[in-house]
Structure formats: C-alpha cells, structure tokens
Design a protein around this motif. Sequence first.
Motif, PDB file in Angstrom:
ATOM      1  N   LEU A  40      -5.237  -2.888 -15.422  1.00 42.59           N
ATOM      2  CA  LEU A  40      -6.213  -3.916 -15.017  1.00 42.59           C
ATOM      3  C   LEU A  40      -6.758  -3.616 -13.619  1.00 42.59           C
ATOM      4  N   TYR A  41      -5.863  -3.127 -12.729  1.00 45.01           N
ATOM      5  CA  TYR A  41      -6.328  -2.744 -11.392  1.00 45.01           C
ATOM      6  C   TYR A  41      -7.198  -1.485 -11.485  1.00 45.01           C
ATOM      7  N   ARG A  42      -6.830  -0.577 -12.393  1.00 46.52           N
ATOM      8  CA  ARG A  42      -7.629   0.636 -12.575  1.00 46.52           C
ATOM      9  C   ARG A  42      -9.012   0.310 -13.158  1.00 46.52           C
ATOM     10  N   ALA A  97      -7.619   1.943  -7.058  1.00 44.65           N
ATOM     11  CA  ALA A  97      -6.879   0.786  -7.585  1.00 44.65           C
ATOM     12  C   ALA A  97      -5.816   0.358  -6.584  1.00 44.65           C
ATOM     13  N   SER A  98      -5.117   1.336  -6.036  1.00 45.91           N
ATOM     14  CA  SER A  98      -4.053   1.021  -5.078  1.00 45.91           C
ATOM     15  C   SER A  98      -4.634   0.320  -3.839  1.00 45.91           C
ATOM     16  N   LYS A  99      -5.831   0.746  -3.409  1.00 44.04           N
ATOM     17  CA  LYS A  99      -6.451   0.128  -2.224  1.00 44.04           C
ATOM     18  C   LYS A  99      -6.884  -1.305  -2.516  1.00 44.04           C
ATOM     19  N   ILE A 100      -7.558  -1.514  -3.640  1.00 44.33           N
ATOM     20  CA  ILE A 100      -8.089  -2.858  -3.900  1.00 44.33           C
ATOM     21  C   ILE A 100      -6.983  -3.824  -4.338  1.00 44.33           C
ATOM     22  N   ALA A 101      -5.850  -3.238  -4.813  1.00 44.63           N
ATOM     23  CA  ALA A 101      -4.730  -4.089  -5.238  1.00 44.63           C
ATOM     24  C   ALA A 101      -4.056  -4.759  -4.043  1.00 44.63           C
ATOM     25  N   ALA A 102      -4.363  -4.265  -2.832  1.00 40.90           N
ATOM     26  CA  ALA A 102      -3.779  -4.882  -1.636  1.00 40.90           C
ATOM     27  C   ALA A 102      -4.518  -6.167  -1.267  1.00 40.90           C
ATOM     28  N   ASP A 126       4.612  -3.978 -17.537  1.00 42.17           N
ATOM     29  CA  ASP A 126       4.961  -3.043 -16.460  1.00 42.17           C
ATOM     30  C   ASP A 126       3.943  -3.090 -15.335  1.00 42.17           C
ATOM     31  N   GLY A 127       4.454  -2.831 -14.115  1.00 44.73           N
ATOM     32  CA  GLY A 127       3.572  -2.853 -12.948  1.00 44.73           C
ATOM     33  C   GLY A 127       4.361  -2.793 -11.661  1.00 44.73           C
ATOM     34  N   ARG A 128       3.898  -3.564 -10.670  1.00 46.18           N
ATOM     35  CA  ARG A 128       4.569  -3.580  -9.365  1.00 46.18           C
ATOM     36  C   ARG A 128       5.180  -4.949  -9.072  1.00 46.18           C
ATOM     37  N   ASP A 129       4.550  -6.003  -9.626  1.00 46.40           N
ATOM     38  CA  ASP A 129       4.976  -7.374  -9.270  1.00 46.40           C
ATOM     39  C   ASP A 129       5.224  -8.211 -10.522  1.00 46.40           C
ATOM     40  N   MET A 130       5.543  -7.548 -11.627  1.00 47.65           N
ATOM     41  CA  MET A 130       5.751  -8.294 -12.876  1.00 47.65           C
ATOM     42  C   MET A 130       6.961  -9.225 -12.739  1.00 47.65           C
ATOM     43  N   GLY A 131       8.041  -8.701 -12.187  1.00 52.98           N
ATOM     44  CA  GLY A 131       9.267  -9.501 -12.067  1.00 52.98           C
ATOM     45  C   GLY A 131       9.269 -10.414 -10.855  1.00 52.98           C
ATOM     46  N   GLU A 177       1.613   8.511  -0.181  1.00 52.62           N
ATOM     47  CA  GLU A 177       0.670   7.580   0.461  1.00 52.62           C
ATOM     48  C   GLU A 177       0.540   6.306  -0.361  1.00 52.62           C
ATOM     49  N   ARG A 178       0.488   6.491  -1.699  1.00 51.40           N
ATOM     50  CA  ARG A 178       0.314   5.327  -2.560  1.00 51.40           C
ATOM     51  C   ARG A 178       1.571   4.437  -2.532  1.00 51.40           C
ATOM     52  N   ASP A 179       2.739   5.080  -2.527  1.00 45.66           N
ATOM     53  CA  ASP A 179       4.011   4.336  -2.405  1.00 45.66           C
ATOM     54  C   ASP A 179       3.979   3.493  -1.143  1.00 45.66           C
ATOM     55  N   ARG A 181       1.452   2.438   0.597  1.00 45.79           N
ATOM     56  CA  ARG A 181       0.486   1.335   0.536  1.00 45.79           C
ATOM     57  C   ARG A 181       1.008   0.217  -0.367  1.00 45.79           C
ATOM     58  N   ASP A 182       1.549   0.593  -1.541  1.00 42.21           N
ATOM     59  CA  ASP A 182       2.017  -0.413  -2.505  1.00 42.21           C
ATOM     60  C   ASP A 182       3.239  -1.172  -1.965  1.00 42.21           C
ATOM     61  N   THR A 183       4.051  -0.489  -1.163  1.00 39.02           N
ATOM     62  CA  THR A 183       5.294  -1.091  -0.671  1.00 39.02           C
ATOM     63  C   THR A 183       5.079  -1.940   0.574  1.00 39.02           C
ATOM     64  N   HIS A 184       4.111  -1.547   1.382  1.00 40.71           N
ATOM     65  CA  HIS A 184       3.972  -2.225   2.670  1.00 40.71           C
ATOM     66  C   HIS A 184       2.824  -3.223   2.753  1.00 40.71           C
ATOM     67  N   ARG A 185       2.110  -3.447   1.659  1.00 37.48           N
ATOM     68  CA  ARG A 185       1.029  -4.438   1.709  1.00 37.48           C
ATOM     69  C   ARG A 185       1.653  -5.827   1.802  1.00 37.48           C
ATOM     70  N   SER A 186       0.886  -6.784   2.323  1.00 40.13           N
ATOM     71  CA  SER A 186       1.477  -8.123   2.498  1.00 40.13           C
ATOM     72  C   SER A 186       1.440  -8.920   1.191  1.00 40.13           C
TER      73      SER A 186
HETATM   74  O1   DC Z   1       0.749   1.659 -12.415  1.00 42.94           O
HETATM   75  P1   DC Z   1      -0.571   2.344 -12.006  1.00 42.94           P
HETATM   76  O2   DC Z   1      -0.346   3.601 -11.210  1.00 42.94           O
HETATM   77  O3   DC Z   1      -1.487   2.534 -13.171  1.00 42.94           O
HETATM   78  O4   DC Z   1      -1.290   1.295 -11.030  1.00 42.94           O
HETATM   79  C1   DC Z   1      -2.446   1.614 -10.292  1.00 42.94           C
HETATM   80  C2   DC Z   1      -2.455   0.827  -8.986  1.00 42.94           C
HETATM   81  O5   DC Z   1      -2.572  -0.573  -9.262  1.00 42.94           O
HETATM   82  C3   DC Z   1      -1.172   0.965  -8.153  1.00 42.94           C
HETATM   83  O6   DC Z   1      -1.282   1.963  -7.156  1.00 42.94           O
HETATM   84  C4   DC Z   1      -0.986  -0.376  -7.516  1.00 42.94           C
HETATM   85  C5   DC Z   1      -1.755  -1.328  -8.370  1.00 42.94           C
HETATM   86  N1   DC Z   1      -0.916  -2.257  -9.129  1.00 42.94           N
HETATM   87  C6   DC Z   1      -0.501  -3.394  -8.505  1.00 42.94           C
HETATM   88  O7   DC Z   1      -0.774  -3.586  -7.330  1.00 42.94           O
HETATM   89  N2   DC Z   1       0.198  -4.337  -9.195  1.00 42.94           N
HETATM   90  C7   DC Z   1       0.537  -4.137 -10.468  1.00 42.94           C
HETATM   91  N3   DC Z   1       1.229  -5.072 -11.104  1.00 42.94           N
HETATM   92  C8   DC Z   1       0.150  -2.938 -11.127  1.00 42.94           C
HETATM   93  C9   DC Z   1      -0.567  -2.004 -10.425  1.00 42.94           C
END
Ligand code: DC
Length: 227
Positions: A40-42, A97-102, A126-131, A177-179, A181-186
């Motif tokens: 969805l972010y992509r 996607a990683s940039k705009i997901a912040a 599956d994702g980053r914040d599902m749980g 770099e993506r790790d 950004r994904d880990t340190h965004r607020s």
């Molecule tokens: O899982 P992916 O690599 O297809 O995800 C692309 C980007 O979307 C990832 O860098 C961060 C963002 N993302 C997110 O912020 N939250 C999610 N639940 C899934 C993806």
Amino acid sequence: MPNIHTPVITIDGPTASGKGTVAQKVAQHLGFHYLDSGALYRLTALSALRRNTALDDEHALAKVARNLHCQFDGGHIFLSKEDVTEAIRAEIVGNTASKIAALMPVRQALYGLQLGFHRAPGLVADGRDMGTVIFPHAVLKVFLTASVAARAERRYKQLIDKGFSANMQDLSKDLSERDDRDTHRSSAPLKAAEGAYLLDTSELTAEQAVEQVLNWYAVVKPIVKQQ
Ligand code: DC
C-alpha cells in the motif's frame, strides 16, 4: 464482517527479512486472507511519482493515499486496473515508499484500508507496524529479523530473477539506510510489538520459518477457539 474473534497473525520486520514470503505461505496454509501492507505504501509511492507529487507535501501525498484505486487479486496488484505487481518492486519505488511512510497523514490515510482486510476466517498481515499499531489485538505477533548480509543477498536474487539490474554493495547501503529510516521515524517506527515472538531467518529457509510460525499458531489456536 470481521469480528474481534476473527484471528489476526501479524508478521513485522525490516525490508527483505522474508516476511512477505513467510506471511503468504502461512496465510495459504491456514486458508486466511493476506495483507501486504508495504504494497500500500509502494502503491502510494508509485502513484505519487507518476503524478509528480512533491515528496515533502504530506497533505498532497495523503490525498494520493486516500484515493488509491487498488485491487489485490491472486498474487497480482492493480492500480486503477493496471497490473503494477512488478513496477512497485523497483528500488526507487521502495525507497520513496520508505520516505513517505514516515509522514503521519499518509499513515492515517492508509489506516482504514488496512483494517478492511480483517475478514473471516482470518488474516495474516505483514509490514512494520501490524502488531504495534494496526492490529494490536492480534492473537499471534511475530517479528522477523535477518542480518543485513542475508537480506541484501535475498533482495539481490529477487531483483535479478525479476530482470532488474542490481549491485550488492548498493543494495546493502540501501537496506541499511531504509532500516535506519523505518526504525527511527517518530510515527509508527519499526519495532517488535510487546509479546512478539522473535524469529531470526538469516540461517533459515522460508519453509523452516513458516513451520515455526505455524507451530506458534498451533499453540494459541485453542485460545482463539475458546473466545
Ligand atoms: O515491506 P516493503 O519493503 O514492501 O515496504 C515498503 C516501505 O513501506 C518500507 O520501507 C516502509 C513502509 N512500510 C511502513 O512504513 N509500514 C508498513 N506497515 C509497511 C511498509
């Protein structure tokens, strides 16, 4: 209609940790629905890139996310009826996607769409914040990890198989770099949810990882049935 007793399994983790493959196979095995939230972010990123939306205009980007006409059908992903299954996997789309997901407005715009995937008989998301954010009441939460080297190698193979060009050094740098950004965004940073089971897949095949998740689910399943 989903109800609170419709089970959800969440599988979060960094990019290229294998969570997509594992989540899909677990969903297939259980006959559950599958949500690839990263897609969805992509899709939002691809749509924004095509419209030349400014990547620092969070409200314009949220509008793009709110108005996504997307469809998931048998492993294929459509954006306004165009099959973009391959296009959304390009590195530029992943990085965007990683940039705009912040951006919080973008995340909020995609919130309801994600909840819509929660349908009987169950969901694997599956994702980053599902749980942590989207399905905090999931019956099983898994956090997949793998070393940067193992993930870069997997991503390299995926890209080459799909006919994209790739370079291991650039990929490792991109992943780190993506790790970061994904880990340190607020907003909704990548982290293991409380109570999540940790699974390091660096040395595991996809099948072994799937088996472990199914074993964990077998333990919580009787609890789901009693609810
Ligand atoms: O899982 P992916 O690599 O297809 O995800 C692309 C980007 O979307 C990832 O860098 C961060 C963002 N993302 C997110 O912020 N939250 C999610 N639940 C899934 C993806």
